[in-house]
Design an enzyme around this catalytic site. Structure first.
Site, mmCIF file in Angstrom:
data_model
loop_
_atom_site.group_PDB
_atom_site.id
_atom_site.type_symbol
_atom_site.label_atom_id
_atom_site.label_comp_id
_atom_site.label_asym_id
_atom_site.label_seq_id
_atom_site.Cartn_x
_atom_site.Cartn_y
_atom_site.Cartn_z
ATOM 1 N N ALA A 43 1.802 -0.245 -6.093
ATOM 2 C CA ALA A 43 2.368 0.958 -5.580
ATOM 3 C C ALA A 43 3.511 1.266 -5.504
ATOM 4 O O ALA A 43 4.147 1.330 -6.870
ATOM 5 C CB ALA A 43 2.828 -0.370 -3.532
ATOM 6 N N ARG A 95 -2.133 -3.284 2.897
ATOM 7 C CA ARG A 95 -3.308 -3.345 2.469
ATOM 8 C C ARG A 95 -3.832 -4.754 3.599
ATOM 9 O O ARG A 95 -4.972 -4.207 3.559
ATOM 10 C CB ARG A 95 -3.319 -5.024 1.749
ATOM 11 C CG ARG A 95 -2.721 -4.084 0.079
ATOM 12 C CD ARG A 95 -2.104 -5.169 -0.833
ATOM 13 N NE ARG A 95 -1.169 -6.157 -0.946
ATOM 14 C CZ ARG A 95 -0.951 -7.413 -1.167
ATOM 15 N NH1 ARG A 95 -2.029 -8.807 -1.745
ATOM 16 N NH2 ARG A 95 0.271 -8.073 -0.276
ATOM 17 N N LEU A 137 8.099 -4.194 -3.192
ATOM 18 C CA LEU A 137 6.587 -3.347 -2.814
ATOM 19 C C LEU A 137 6.067 -3.445 -4.263
ATOM 20 O O LEU A 137 6.651 -3.829 -5.015
ATOM 21 C CB LEU A 137 7.071 -2.162 -3.467
ATOM 22 C CG LEU A 137 7.610 -0.531 -2.787
ATOM 23 C CD1 LEU A 137 7.810 0.351 -2.870
ATOM 24 C CD2 LEU A 137 6.299 -0.724 -1.671
ATOM 25 N N ASP A 138 4.299 -3.282 -3.422
ATOM 26 C CA ASP A 138 3.383 -4.167 -4.868
ATOM 27 C C ASP A 138 3.280 -3.366 -5.810
ATOM 28 O O ASP A 138 3.728 -2.240 -5.634
ATOM 29 C CB ASP A 138 1.872 -3.880 -4.326
ATOM 30 C CG ASP A 138 2.133 -4.889 -3.134
ATOM 31 O OD1 ASP A 138 2.132 -6.312 -2.923
ATOM 32 O OD2 ASP A 138 0.856 -4.842 -1.961
ATOM 33 N N PRO A 139 2.838 -3.642 -7.404
ATOM 34 C CA PRO A 139 3.320 -3.250 -8.334
ATOM 35 C C PRO A 139 2.212 -2.279 -8.169
ATOM 36 O O PRO A 139 2.989 -0.878 -8.735
ATOM 37 C CB PRO A 139 2.060 -4.299 -9.740
ATOM 38 C CG PRO A 139 3.429 -5.418 -8.936
ATOM 39 C CD PRO A 139 2.503 -5.639 -7.499
#
Length: 292
Positions: free
Chosen positions: A50, A180, A46-48
């Site tokens: 998120a 994204r 997971l992206d930071p």
């Protein structure tokens, strides 16, 4: 911790609700400090920015995380319209702006268009390998490169809310689908630009976010209470209970007779119902695939 339990010998999956502002590996770093367990891995970065569900493997179960590689993932996202960023999320610099004049007919056509998508351009800030280097590293270094579109499948899509410059939606997508990128595509379909303002992962396969624990709740004293079995995470897999003699053969890399339909994934349990590995069955023989 319960009497007689040894954290370093405990195997299982952990379901964690990742907070915003940290990386997926930061979750592992924090859990190592909180539990004293060094051997951990996670499935599905997971992206930071998120939040939401991360599945972690503990001790020997790190070797089973690949079972989740092809699992569908579900998200709730908020798309901000009118601005795009270099990273496709709130953390990047703004790269373009455009008017937002969404046609009602376009909104009506959006769901069908998304469900018909077959490929998406992945973000340059991603972990995809390019010439032996992560794309995000090349992007940070301002190197000139391009990423080809990747196949995707949007299994479900629902508009949740629409204001003047924000759209909230839920989706269930195939492996390798970057939300994204999906948000940017949606913005383009609506005649403008945009970026993913917020993102929550709500499910991985059959596992739901509501089953996950907050990071701070998992400590050396409580971790054994939070560990999940293969059956908890992948209930759709066939499981077989084997005598120790059969398990010993599989550990040696040998096949055993075990009648049944051919199956590429079979959970091998001991007589105490503890997972001892993953096998596959072909022509009424059970073969080892992953031994724990």
């Amino acid at each position: 911790m319960q009497p007689g339990m040894d954290n370093k010998a405990s195997n299982g999956f952990l379901l964690v609700d990742k907070p915003a502002g940290i990386t997926s590996f930061d979750v592992i770093r924090q859990l190592r400090k909180q539990t004293g367990i060094r051997t951990m891995g996670h499935a599905g970065t997971l992206d930071p920015f998120a939040t939401g569900l991360i599945v972690l493997g503990v001790n020997k179960y790190t070797r089973l995380l690949k079972l989740l590689d092809n699992a569908e993932k579900s998200y709730v996202a908020t798309l901000f319209l009118g601005s795009s960023t270099r990273t496709g999320d709130p953390e990047g610099e703004i790269t373009a702006t455009a008017p937002v004049n969404v046609d009602p007919d376009q909104m009506k056509a959006l769901t069908a268009a998304v469900l018909n998508l077959q490929e998406l351009q992945p973000p340059v800030f991603s972990a995809i390998q390019v010439d032996g280097k992560r794309a995000y590293a090349k992007a940070r270094a301002r190197e000139d490169f391009s990423l080809p579109p990747r196949p995707v499948k949007i299994h479900a899509f629902q508009l949740l809310e629409h204001t003047d410059n924000r759209i909230s939606y839920s989706c269930r997508v195939s492996k390798g689908t970057y939300i994204r990128s999906l948000s940017e595509w949606i913005a383009g379909f609506l005649g403008t630009v945009g970026y993913t303002e917020s993102l929550v992962r709500t499910a991985i396969g059959n596992v739901q976010l509501r089953q996950a624990e907050k990071l701070a709740q998992i400590t050396s004293d409580t971790i054994v209470l939070h560990l999940r079995s293969v059956g908890d995470i992948l209930p759709e897999l066939e499981s077989v209970t084997l005598p120790e003699a059969g398990l010993a053969e599989l550990r040696q890399g040998r096949r055993i007779i075990w009648q049944g339909s051919d199956n590429r994934l079979v959970v091998c349990l001991s007589e105490l119902l503890q997972c001892q590995g993953i096998g596959f069955r072909k022509d009424n023989y059970l073969y080892p695939k992953v031994n724990l």
